[in-house]
Design a protein around this motif. Structure first.
Motif, short mmCIF file in Angstrom:
data_model
loop_
_atom_site.label_atom_id
_atom_site.label_comp_id
_atom_site.label_asym_id
_atom_site.label_seq_id
_atom_site.Cartn_x
_atom_site.Cartn_y
_atom_site.Cartn_z
N PRO A 40 46.58 -32.72 -38.28
CA PRO A 40 47.89 -33.02 -37.68
C PRO A 40 49.09 -32.33 -38.35
CG PRO A 40 47.09 -34.91 -38.92
CD PRO A 40 45.99 -33.89 -38.92
N GLU A 41 48.93 -31.88 -39.60
CA GLU A 41 50.04 -31.18 -40.28
C GLU A 41 50.05 -29.74 -39.79
OE1 GLU A 41 52.04 -32.71 -42.65
OE2 GLU A 41 50.96 -34.59 -42.36
N THR A 42 51.12 -29.34 -39.14
CA THR A 42 51.17 -28.00 -38.56
C THR A 42 52.62 -27.53 -38.48
OG1 THR A 42 50.30 -26.63 -36.76
CG2 THR A 42 51.18 -28.79 -36.15
N GLN A 43 52.84 -26.53 -37.64
CA GLN A 43 54.20 -26.05 -37.40
C GLN A 43 54.34 -25.56 -35.98
OE1 GLN A 43 54.97 -22.94 -40.24
NE2 GLN A 43 53.82 -21.41 -39.09
N VAL A 44 55.59 -25.51 -35.54
CA VAL A 44 55.91 -25.00 -34.21
C VAL A 44 56.98 -23.94 -34.36
CG1 VAL A 44 55.30 -27.10 -32.96
CG2 VAL A 44 57.64 -26.79 -33.76
N ARG A 45 57.07 -23.10 -33.34
CA ARG A 45 58.15 -22.10 -33.28
C ARG A 45 58.89 -22.30 -31.96
NH1 ARG A 45 57.81 -18.39 -37.25
NH2 ARG A 45 55.82 -18.27 -38.31
N LEU A 46 60.19 -22.40 -32.07
CA LEU A 46 61.05 -22.48 -30.90
C LEU A 46 61.80 -21.16 -30.79
CD1 LEU A 46 60.47 -25.51 -31.65
CD2 LEU A 46 62.57 -26.02 -30.46
N PRO A 47 62.29 -20.84 -29.60
CA PRO A 47 63.00 -19.56 -29.42
C PRO A 47 64.13 -19.37 -30.43
CG PRO A 47 62.71 -20.65 -27.32
CD PRO A 47 62.27 -21.62 -28.37
N ARG A 48 64.13 -18.18 -31.05
CA ARG A 48 65.19 -17.75 -31.95
C ARG A 48 65.40 -18.70 -33.13
NH1 ARG A 48 65.56 -16.66 -27.00
NH2 ARG A 48 66.75 -18.40 -26.24
N GLN A 49 64.31 -19.37 -33.56
CA GLN A 49 64.37 -20.24 -34.73
C GLN A 49 63.22 -19.92 -35.67
OE1 GLN A 49 64.57 -24.44 -33.87
NE2 GLN A 49 66.01 -24.16 -32.19
N LYS A 50 63.37 -20.32 -36.91
CA LYS A 50 62.28 -20.18 -37.88
C LYS A 50 61.22 -21.24 -37.57
CE LYS A 50 65.02 -20.41 -41.50
NZ LYS A 50 65.48 -20.45 -42.89
N ALA A 51 60.05 -21.07 -38.16
CA ALA A 51 58.98 -22.05 -38.00
C ALA A 51 59.47 -23.43 -38.45
CB ALA A 51 57.75 -21.63 -38.77
N ARG A 52 59.05 -24.44 -37.72
CA ARG A 52 59.45 -25.81 -38.02
C ARG A 52 58.19 -26.62 -38.36
NH1 ARG A 52 62.77 -29.25 -33.53
NH2 ARG A 52 64.08 -27.38 -33.68
N PRO A 53 58.08 -27.14 -39.59
CA PRO A 53 56.90 -27.94 -39.94
C PRO A 53 56.95 -29.30 -39.24
CG PRO A 53 58.37 -27.74 -41.83
CD PRO A 53 58.98 -26.95 -40.72
N VAL A 54 55.81 -29.72 -38.69
CA VAL A 54 55.72 -30.99 -37.96
C VAL A 54 54.40 -31.68 -38.29
CG1 VAL A 54 57.19 -30.27 -36.03
CG2 VAL A 54 54.73 -29.88 -35.91
N ARG A 55 54.37 -32.96 -37.99
CA ARG A 55 53.14 -33.76 -38.07
C ARG A 55 52.91 -34.31 -36.67
NH1 ARG A 55 49.44 -36.08 -41.02
NH2 ARG A 55 48.70 -38.17 -40.57
N ALA A 56 51.71 -34.06 -36.14
CA ALA A 56 51.37 -34.50 -34.79
C ALA A 56 50.73 -35.88 -34.81
CB ALA A 56 50.40 -33.49 -34.17
N ARG A 57 51.08 -36.67 -33.81
CA ARG A 57 50.41 -37.95 -33.60
C ARG A 57 50.41 -38.25 -32.10
NH1 ARG A 57 53.88 -41.82 -32.25
NH2 ARG A 57 56.09 -41.55 -32.78
N VAL A 58 49.40 -38.98 -31.68
CA VAL A 58 49.31 -39.36 -30.27
C VAL A 58 50.30 -40.49 -30.03
CG1 VAL A 58 47.78 -40.26 -28.47
CG2 VAL A 58 46.89 -38.68 -30.19
N ALA A 59 51.05 -40.39 -28.94
CA ALA A 59 52.01 -41.43 -28.59
C ALA A 59 51.27 -42.75 -28.32
CB ALA A 59 52.81 -41.02 -27.36
N SER A 60 51.85 -43.84 -28.78
CA SER A 60 51.29 -45.16 -28.47
C SER A 60 51.40 -45.41 -26.97
CB SER A 60 52.04 -46.25 -29.24
OG SER A 60 53.35 -46.38 -28.73
N ALA A 61 50.72 -46.42 -26.48
CA ALA A 61 50.78 -46.75 -25.05
C ALA A 61 52.21 -47.04 -24.62
CB ALA A 61 49.87 -47.93 -24.75
N GLU A 62 52.96 -47.74 -25.47
CA GLU A 62 54.35 -48.08 -25.15
C GLU A 62 55.22 -46.83 -25.12
OE1 GLU A 62 52.65 -49.60 -27.78
OE2 GLU A 62 52.07 -51.34 -26.59
N GLU A 63 55.02 -45.96 -26.12
CA GLU A 63 55.79 -44.70 -26.15
C GLU A 63 55.47 -43.85 -24.93
OE1 GLU A 63 56.45 -43.00 -30.55
OE2 GLU A 63 54.35 -43.45 -30.05
N ARG A 64 54.18 -43.76 -24.60
CA ARG A 64 53.77 -42.95 -23.46
C ARG A 64 54.42 -43.46 -22.18
NH1 ARG A 64 50.57 -41.81 -19.30
NH2 ARG A 64 49.43 -39.83 -19.27
N ALA A 65 54.44 -44.79 -22.01
CA ALA A 65 55.06 -45.39 -20.83
C ALA A 65 56.55 -45.05 -20.75
CB ALA A 65 54.86 -46.90 -20.84
N GLU A 66 57.21 -44.97 -21.89
CA GLU A 66 58.63 -44.62 -21.92
C GLU A 66 58.85 -43.12 -21.72
OE1 GLU A 66 62.01 -42.86 -23.67
OE2 GLU A 66 60.44 -43.24 -25.13
#
Length: 164
Positions: A107-133
């Protein structure tokens, strides 16, 4: 169905090897364009409902859970405060995309957005409540997620990328 819309019914051959190859090589081309231009090209999705309402793309780095190799996937994303939200829809195919299983393992990784440096992130699956929202907001972002959801029997995972 409009000229640039996805069909309402699940397309024949959606889960054929040819479709998987098309997705794979289309993704590679988009990643290449994004990287070569720092996101000036390849940072908008203009397919299906994205034709009239283009959606921003990020590049998700992920490590193969079996191979240990580094991979990159171009994905639509939703900003949710400091978090980024991605969807493991894979166009409504019957199986989750490889990047999803890879994120579960690493889950520890990084993403790149347009015209930005790499952004470190931690991935997790959204809970059922979060997904519903989040799901209605994701449908507003890209209406074809609803079609993908109808085309598959699996629940399409929603993944939250938290800054680290």
């Amino acid at each position: 169905m409009g000229r640039f819309s996805m069909p309402d019914e699940r397309p024949d051959g959606l889960d054929s090897p040819a479709t998987a190859k098309l997705i794979k090589y289309g993704s590679k081309a988009q990643v290449l364009a994004f990287r070569l231009t720092n996101g000036w090209l390849g940072s908008k999705w203009r397919v299906g409902s994205g034709f009239r309402k283009p959606v921003s793309i990020l590049l998700l780095e992920h490590v193969g859970r079996k191979s240990g190799k580094q991979f990159t996937a171009p994905l639509l994303y939703l900003e949710n405060g400091p978090d980024l939200v991605i969807v493991a829809s894979q166009g409504g195919l019957p199986k989750n995309p490889q990047w999803y299983a890879n994120l579960l393992a690493h889950p520890e990784t990084q993403v790149r957005l347009p015209r930005q440096k790499a952004r470190p992130v931690r991935a997790r699956v959204a809970s059922a409540e979060e997904r519903a929202e989040l799901w209605p907001r994701l449908l507003d972002l890209y209406a074809d997620f609803a079609k993908y959801d109808e085309w598959t029997e699996r629940e399409i995972p929603v993944v939250v990328l938290e800054p680290r």
